[in-house]
Design a protein around this motif. Structure first.
Motif, mmCIF file in Angstrom:
data_model
loop_
_atom_site.group_PDB
_atom_site.id
_atom_site.type_symbol
_atom_site.label_atom_id
_atom_site.label_comp_id
_atom_site.label_asym_id
_atom_site.label_seq_id
_atom_site.Cartn_x
_atom_site.Cartn_y
_atom_site.Cartn_z
ATOM 1 N N ASN A 1 14.708 106.350 -10.251
ATOM 2 C CA ASN A 1 15.866 105.987 -11.059
ATOM 3 C C ASN A 1 15.454 106.019 -12.506
ATOM 4 N N ASN A 2 16.222 106.669 -13.338
ATOM 5 C CA ASN A 2 15.960 106.641 -14.762
ATOM 6 C C ASN A 2 16.821 105.535 -15.349
ATOM 7 N N ILE A 3 16.207 104.418 -15.693
ATOM 8 C CA ILE A 3 16.926 103.256 -16.194
ATOM 9 C C ILE A 3 17.426 103.513 -17.606
ATOM 10 N N GLY A 4 16.623 104.160 -18.388
ATOM 11 C CA GLY A 4 16.969 104.509 -19.760
ATOM 12 C C GLY A 4 16.201 105.749 -20.116
ATOM 13 N N ALA A 5 16.281 106.157 -21.350
ATOM 14 C CA ALA A 5 15.600 107.378 -21.758
ATOM 15 C C ALA A 5 14.103 107.274 -21.541
ATOM 16 N N ASP A 6 13.568 106.050 -21.562
ATOM 17 C CA ASP A 6 12.125 105.902 -21.537
ATOM 18 C C ASP A 6 11.621 104.934 -20.468
ATOM 19 N N ILE A 7 12.454 104.576 -19.521
ATOM 20 C CA ILE A 7 12.020 103.713 -18.420
ATOM 21 C C ILE A 7 12.405 104.405 -17.117
ATOM 22 N N VAL A 8 11.417 104.644 -16.286
ATOM 23 C CA VAL A 8 11.652 105.320 -15.012
ATOM 24 C C VAL A 8 11.082 104.446 -13.902
ATOM 25 N N LYS A 9 11.865 104.250 -12.850
ATOM 26 C CA LYS A 9 11.405 103.503 -11.680
ATOM 27 C C LYS A 9 11.247 104.477 -10.528
ATOM 28 N N VAL A 10 10.062 104.476 -9.932
ATOM 29 C CA VAL A 10 9.751 105.367 -8.827
ATOM 30 C C VAL A 10 9.297 104.502 -7.653
ATOM 31 N N THR A 11 9.838 104.766 -6.476
ATOM 32 C CA THR A 11 9.399 104.050 -5.280
ATOM 33 C C THR A 11 8.730 105.046 -4.348
ATOM 34 N N ILE A 12 7.510 104.715 -3.934
ATOM 35 C CA ILE A 12 6.775 105.564 -2.997
ATOM 36 C C ILE A 12 6.361 104.709 -1.800
ATOM 37 N N LYS A 13 6.054 105.361 -0.701
ATOM 38 C CA LYS A 13 5.584 104.664 0.496
ATOM 39 C C LYS A 13 4.128 105.026 0.740
ATOM 40 N N ILE A 14 3.321 104.005 0.931
ATOM 41 C CA ILE A 14 1.922 104.181 1.308
ATOM 42 C C ILE A 14 1.667 103.223 2.458
ATOM 43 N N ASN A 15 1.236 103.765 3.594
ATOM 44 C CA ASN A 15 0.996 102.947 4.791
ATOM 45 C C ASN A 15 2.186 102.051 5.119
ATOM 46 N N ASN B 1 7.039 101.154 -12.171
ATOM 47 C CA ASN B 1 7.910 101.092 -13.337
ATOM 48 C C ASN B 1 7.158 101.756 -14.484
ATOM 49 N N LEU B 2 7.531 102.978 -14.796
ATOM 50 C CA LEU B 2 6.880 103.748 -15.862
ATOM 51 C C LEU B 2 7.660 103.533 -17.151
ATOM 52 N N ILE B 3 7.000 102.981 -18.136
ATOM 53 C CA ILE B 3 7.656 102.625 -19.387
ATOM 54 C C ILE B 3 7.016 103.415 -20.513
ATOM 55 N N SER B 4 7.859 104.115 -21.263
ATOM 56 C CA SER B 4 7.378 104.921 -22.372
ATOM 57 C C SER B 4 8.192 104.596 -23.616
ATOM 58 N N PRO B 5 7.705 103.664 -24.433
ATOM 59 C CA PRO B 5 8.466 103.309 -25.635
ATOM 60 C C PRO B 5 8.539 104.494 -26.589
ATOM 61 N N ASP B 6 9.720 104.781 -27.079
ATOM 62 C CA ASP B 6 9.926 105.906 -27.979
ATOM 63 C C ASP B 6 10.128 105.375 -29.394
ATOM 64 N N GLY B 7 9.894 106.223 -30.360
ATOM 65 C CA GLY B 7 10.100 105.835 -31.742
ATOM 66 C C GLY B 7 9.164 104.736 -32.175
ATOM 67 N N MET B 8 7.934 104.777 -31.704
ATOM 68 C CA MET B 8 6.991 103.694 -31.949
ATOM 69 C C MET B 8 6.769 103.421 -33.428
ATOM 70 N N GLU B 9 6.883 104.441 -34.239
ATOM 71 C CA GLU B 9 6.636 104.262 -35.665
ATOM 72 C C GLU B 9 7.771 103.458 -36.310
ATOM 73 N N ARG B 10 9.001 103.650 -35.836
ATOM 74 C CA ARG B 10 10.158 102.993 -36.441
ATOM 75 C C ARG B 10 10.457 101.637 -35.832
ATOM 76 N N PHE B 11 10.187 101.446 -34.540
ATOM 77 C CA PHE B 11 10.598 100.236 -33.836
ATOM 78 C C PHE B 11 9.387 99.454 -33.340
ATOM 79 N N ARG B 12 8.488 99.130 -34.241
ATOM 80 C CA ARG B 12 7.243 98.478 -33.863
ATOM 81 C C ARG B 12 7.479 97.148 -33.137
ATOM 82 N N SER B 13 8.476 96.367 -33.537
ATOM 83 C CA SER B 13 8.712 95.080 -32.864
ATOM 84 C C SER B 13 9.192 95.287 -31.433
ATOM 85 N N LEU B 14 9.999 96.305 -31.196
ATOM 86 C CA LEU B 14 10.440 96.619 -29.846
ATOM 87 C C LEU B 14 9.259 97.041 -28.990
#
Length: 142
Positions: A39-53, A60-73
Motif C-alpha cells: 500500500n502506498n500511504i503517501g508519496a514517501d511511505i510504503v507498507k509492504v506485507t510479506i510472509k515468512i514461515n 513500513n518503508l519511509i522516505s522523507p522527501d524535501g529534506m533540505e526544506r522540511f528539516r523539522s518534518l
C-alpha cells in the motif's frame, strides 16, 4: 498465539539526497519484489506485507522527501527506526558526501540499528564518480 495472528512490524527509513533515487528504489521493491502486497500511504511511505514461515511481516518503508526544506518534518521520520538504508547516486558525489551528515542526524535518534549504504544507478558506469572503496571506507568509519 496462533502463528497466523503473529504480525511483526518493522519501520525502515530510506534516506538520501533528492537525486539518490529513493522513489525508484521504493517502486522497484513494490512492483518487482512484492507485487500486490503493498500500500502506498503517501508519496514517501510504503507498507509492504510479506510472509515468512507463515508469519505476516509488515515493512513500513519511509522516505522523507524535501529534506533540505522540511528539516523539522524529517526529524519526526528519523526517530525509532528498526533499520536505516542510506541511499546515494554513484554518478553524483554530492549525494554521496551527504551520507555522513544523514548518518550523524539519524544516529542521535536510533541507537544500534542495522544500517545499509546503497549506491544507486550503478549501471551507469561511464558516469560513475563514487567508487566501492570510498563506500567501504565510509561504512568502516561509521
Amino acid at each position: 498465539m496462533n502463528k497466523k495472528e503473529c504480525k511483526l512490524i518493522f519501520k525502515i527509513l530510506v534516506i538520501g539526497y533528492s537525486i539518490s533515487g529513493k522513489k525508484e528504489l521504493l517502486y522497484l521493491l513494490i512492483n518487482q519484489f512484492f507485487p500486490g502486497n503493498s500500500n502506498n500511504i503517501g508519496a514517501d511511505i510504503v507498507k509492504v506485507t510479506i510472509k515468512i514461515n507463515c508469519n505476516d511481516i509488515k515493512l513500513n518503508l519511509i522516505s522523507p522527501d524535501g529534506m533540505e526544506r522540511f528539516r523539522s518534518l524529517t526529524h519526526s521520520y528519523i526517530k525509532n527506526n528498526d533499520a536505516i538504508i542510506f541511499l546515494f547516486n554513484v554518478t553524483d558525489e554530492s549525494s554521496y558526501n551527504r551520507i555522513s551528515n544523514f548518518y550523524s542526524q539519524t544516529k542521535e535518534y536510533n541507537k544500534a540499528v542495522p544500517t545499509m549504504i546503497i549506491g544507486n544507478f550503478a549501471e551507469d558506469s561511464e558516469h560513475r564518480v563514487v567508487h566501492r572503496a570510498q563506500v567501504k571506507k565510509l561504512a568502516e568509519d561509521n
